[in-house]
Design a protein around this motif. Structure first.
Motif, PDB file in Angstrom:
ATOM      1  N   GLU A  70       0.819  -1.213   0.000  1.00 41.01           N
ATOM      2  CA  GLU A  70       0.000   0.000   0.000  1.00 41.01           C
ATOM      3  C   GLU A  70       0.856   1.266   0.000  1.00 41.01           C
ATOM      4  OE1 GLU A  70      -3.523   2.067   2.728  1.00 41.01           O
ATOM      5  OE2 GLU A  70      -2.689   0.119   3.272  1.00 41.01           O
ATOM      6  N   ASP A  71       0.305   2.327  -0.581  1.00 39.87           N
ATOM      7  CA  ASP A  71       0.942   3.643  -0.567  1.00 39.87           C
ATOM      8  C   ASP A  71       1.087   4.113   0.881  1.00 39.87           C
ATOM      9  OD1 ASP A  71       1.698   6.292  -0.930  1.00 39.87           O
ATOM     10  OD2 ASP A  71       0.247   6.675  -2.517  1.00 39.87           O
ATOM     11  N   GLN A  72       2.314   4.446   1.277  1.00 40.76           N
ATOM     12  CA  GLN A  72       2.596   4.799   2.668  1.00 40.76           C
ATOM     13  C   GLN A  72       2.655   6.301   2.920  1.00 40.76           C
ATOM     14  OE1 GLN A  72       2.822   2.391   5.214  1.00 40.76           O
ATOM     15  NE2 GLN A  72       1.977   1.195   3.519  1.00 40.76           N
ATOM     16  N   ARG A  73       2.174   7.090   1.978  1.00 38.91           N
ATOM     17  CA  ARG A  73       2.197   8.541   2.192  1.00 38.91           C
ATOM     18  C   ARG A  73       1.332   8.956   3.373  1.00 38.91           C
ATOM     19  NH1 ARG A  73       1.496  10.631  -3.965  1.00 38.91           N
ATOM     20  NH2 ARG A  73       0.570   8.560  -4.161  1.00 38.91           N
ATOM     21  N   PHE A  74       0.277   8.199   3.649  1.00 39.54           N
ATOM     22  CA  PHE A  74      -0.593   8.529   4.780  1.00 39.54           C
ATOM     23  C   PHE A  74       0.170   8.477   6.098  1.00 39.54           C
ATOM     24  CE2 PHE A  74      -0.752   3.938   4.960  1.00 39.54           C
ATOM     25  CZ  PHE A  74      -0.900   3.651   6.311  1.00 39.54           C
ATOM     26  N   ALA A  75       1.144   7.560   6.198  1.00 36.92           N
ATOM     27  CA  ALA A  75       1.941   7.450   7.424  1.00 36.92           C
ATOM     28  C   ALA A  75       3.060   8.483   7.441  1.00 36.92           C
ATOM     29  CB  ALA A  75       2.517   6.045   7.541  1.00 36.92           C
ATOM     30  N   GLU A  76       3.644   8.750   6.275  1.00 40.05           N
ATOM     31  CA  GLU A  76       4.758   9.700   6.209  1.00 40.05           C
ATOM     32  C   GLU A  76       4.362  11.080   6.711  1.00 40.05           C
ATOM     33  OE1 GLU A  76       8.066  10.806   2.831  1.00 40.05           O
ATOM     34  OE2 GLU A  76       5.953  11.026   2.293  1.00 40.05           O
ATOM     35  N   ARG A  77       3.103  11.435   6.573  1.00 38.52           N
ATOM     36  CA  ARG A  77       2.643  12.770   6.957  1.00 38.52           C
ATOM     37  C   ARG A  77       2.537  12.949   8.472  1.00 38.52           C
ATOM     38  NH1 ARG A  77      -0.576  12.060   2.052  1.00 38.52           N
ATOM     39  NH2 ARG A  77      -2.230  11.019   3.228  1.00 38.52           N
ATOM     40  N   ARG A  78       2.625  11.861   9.233  1.00 39.20           N
ATOM     41  CA  ARG A  78       2.447  11.953  10.684  1.00 39.20           C
ATOM     42  C   ARG A  78       3.737  12.388  11.375  1.00 39.20           C
ATOM     43  NH1 ARG A  78      -1.957   8.653  13.337  1.00 39.20           N
ATOM     44  NH2 ARG A  78      -0.534   8.844  15.101  1.00 39.20           N
ATOM     45  N   TYR A 137      -0.210   7.065  -9.004  1.00 39.86           N
ATOM     46  CA  TYR A 137       1.102   6.420  -9.022  1.00 39.86           C
ATOM     47  C   TYR A 137       2.254   7.413  -8.939  1.00 39.86           C
ATOM     48  CZ  TYR A 137      -1.027   1.925 -10.108  1.00 39.86           C
ATOM     49  OH  TYR A 137      -1.749   0.764 -10.043  1.00 39.86           O
ATOM     50  N   GLY A 138       2.028   8.657  -9.327  1.00 38.11           N
ATOM     51  CA  GLY A 138       3.083   9.648  -9.188  1.00 38.11           C
ATOM     52  C   GLY A 138       3.434   9.839  -7.719  1.00 38.11           C
ATOM     53  N   ASN A 139       4.699   9.634  -7.360  1.00 41.56           N
ATOM     54  CA  ASN A 139       5.177   9.725  -5.974  1.00 41.56           C
ATOM     55  C   ASN A 139       4.611   8.620  -5.078  1.00 41.56           C
ATOM     56  OD1 ASN A 139       6.841  11.020  -4.020  1.00 41.56           O
ATOM     57  ND2 ASN A 139       5.074  12.081  -3.174  1.00 41.56           N
ATOM     58  N   TYR A 140       4.148   7.529  -5.669  1.00 36.16           N
ATOM     59  CA  TYR A 140       3.627   6.394  -4.891  1.00 36.16           C
ATOM     60  C   TYR A 140       4.716   5.872  -3.959  1.00 36.16           C
ATOM     61  CZ  TYR A 140       0.726   2.226  -4.094  1.00 36.16           C
ATOM     62  OH  TYR A 140      -0.066   1.250  -3.534  1.00 36.16           O
ATOM     63  N   HIS A 141       4.367   5.651  -2.697  1.00 38.43           N
ATOM     64  CA  HIS A 141       5.292   5.125  -1.694  1.00 38.43           C
ATOM     65  C   HIS A 141       4.957   3.650  -1.459  1.00 38.43           C
ATOM     66  CE1 HIS A 141       6.354   9.238  -1.194  1.00 38.43           C
ATOM     67  NE2 HIS A 141       6.874   9.131   0.010  1.00 38.43           N
ATOM     68  N   GLN A 142       5.531   2.768  -2.263  1.00 39.89           N
ATOM     69  CA  GLN A 142       5.216   1.339  -2.175  1.00 39.89           C
ATOM     70  C   GLN A 142       5.966   0.677  -1.021  1.00 39.89           C
ATOM     71  OE1 GLN A 142       6.478  -0.971  -5.529  1.00 39.89           O
ATOM     72  NE2 GLN A 142       5.884  -2.911  -4.602  1.00 39.89           N
TER      73      GLN A 142
END
Length: 238
Positions: A70-78, A137-142
Motif C-alpha cells: 500500500e501507498d505509505q504517504r498517509f503514514a509519512e505525513r504523521r 502512481y506519481g510519488n507512490y510510496h510502495q
C-alpha cells in the motif's frame, strides 16, 4: 496491490552478479553510506497510534493483503513517523537477500515497539502501463518489506527486559528477505514508528510482565530517539 514489473528478462544477469552487504545509515531524514553523531526524535502516544492502513475496511476480511504494498504517504505525513530517504537513484539498485535493522535508540519510557518499513518511492511523473482506479502512481510510496520489534525482546525472546529511560540501547532485528529492484529515478525510504495498529497490538510503552493486560491508565507517552549510527543492512547485487 500495485502491479509488479516483470523483470524476468534480467534473471540470468542477476544470477551472475555477486551480493555485497551495504549499510544505509539513518541520519536525520536521509539514508546515506556514512554514520553521523546526532539523532532524530519523535513523540509516541499509544492513545493516538499510527494506523497500519489508510483503508481499514480491508482488515475486516480474512487476509488484509493489500496493505503489504500500500501507498505509505498517509503514514509519512504523521509527526510520530520518522522518514529517511535517499536522493533520486542514478541507476537501478537491487536488494537480494536478508535485511537487518540495526537501531540504536533511547526512550523516556521503559518499553517501546519499533516498526520499520522499507519503501520504494516512485517518480512524480510515473505513469504505469495499466491504470488502477483511485490509485495515484506519481510519488507512490510502495511498501516493499516491513517488520516490528518489541524492545523488551531485544536480547531474548524468552526473557523480557525493560528499557532504561534515556539510555542509548541497541535494538537489532531482521525484516523479511527480499528480491526487489529500485529503478533509476526512484528513491529508497525507511519509515520508523512505534505503533502499527490494528495490525499489531499497541505497546503501552510502560514495561509490564504482560502488556496484553495493559489498560488506558498504563499507556505512557514517550520521546524516542533514533541515533544517526543506526543502519539498515541489506544485500545489494553488484
Amino acid at each position: 496491490m500495485i502491479p509488479v514489473p516483470n523483470n524476468g528478462e534480467n534473471l540470468l544477469p542477476i544470477r551472475q552478479k555477486k551480493q555485497k552487504k551495504v549499510n544505509f545509515y539513518l541520519s536525520r531524514g536521509t539514508l546515506k553510506n556514512s554514520s553521523g553523531r546526532g539523532f532524530s526524535e519523535y513523540y509516541s502516544d499509544p492513545n493516538n497510534p499510527v494506523l497500519s492502513s489508510d483503508n481499514l475496511k480491508d482488515f475486516n476480511g480474512f487476509t488484509p493483503k493489500n496493505y503489504m504494498s500500500e501507498d505509505q504517504r498517509f503514514a509519512e505525513r504523521r509527526p510520530d513517523v520518522l522518514t529517511f530517504t535517499t536522493d533520486v537513484l542514478a541507476d537501478d539498485v537491487t536488494f537480494a537477500g536478508e535485511i537487518m535493522a540495526k537501531l540504536n535508540i533511547a526512550s523516556t519510557s521503559t518499553d517501546a515497539d519499533f516498526a520499520v518499513k522499507l519503501i520504494d518511492i516512485y517518480p512524480e511523473d510515473f505513469k504505469p502501463a495499466e491504470k488502477k482506479d483511485g490509485v495515484i502512481y506519481g510519488n507512490y510510496h510502495q511498501m516493499v518489506r516491513s517488520e516490528i520489534m518489541p524492545a523488551r525482546f531485544r536480547n531474548s525472546r524468552e526473557k523480557a527486559e525493560a528499557l532504561v529511560p534515556n539510555q542509548k540501547t541497541a535494538v537489532n532485528f531482521r525484516l523479511q528477505d527480499v528480491v526487489h529492484t529500485f529503478k533509476k529515478g526512484h528513491k529508497i525510504q525507511i519509515q520508523i514508528s512505534s505503533t502499527w495498529f490494528p495490525l499489531f497490538a499497541i505497546n503501552p510503552q510502560k514495561f509490564m510482565d504482560n502488556p496484553n493486560f495493559a489498560t488506558k491508565e498504563d499507556y505512557t507517552k514517550a520521546f524516542i530517539r533514533i541515533f544517526d549510527d543506526s543502519a539498515i543492512e541489506v544485500e545489494v547485487l553488484k
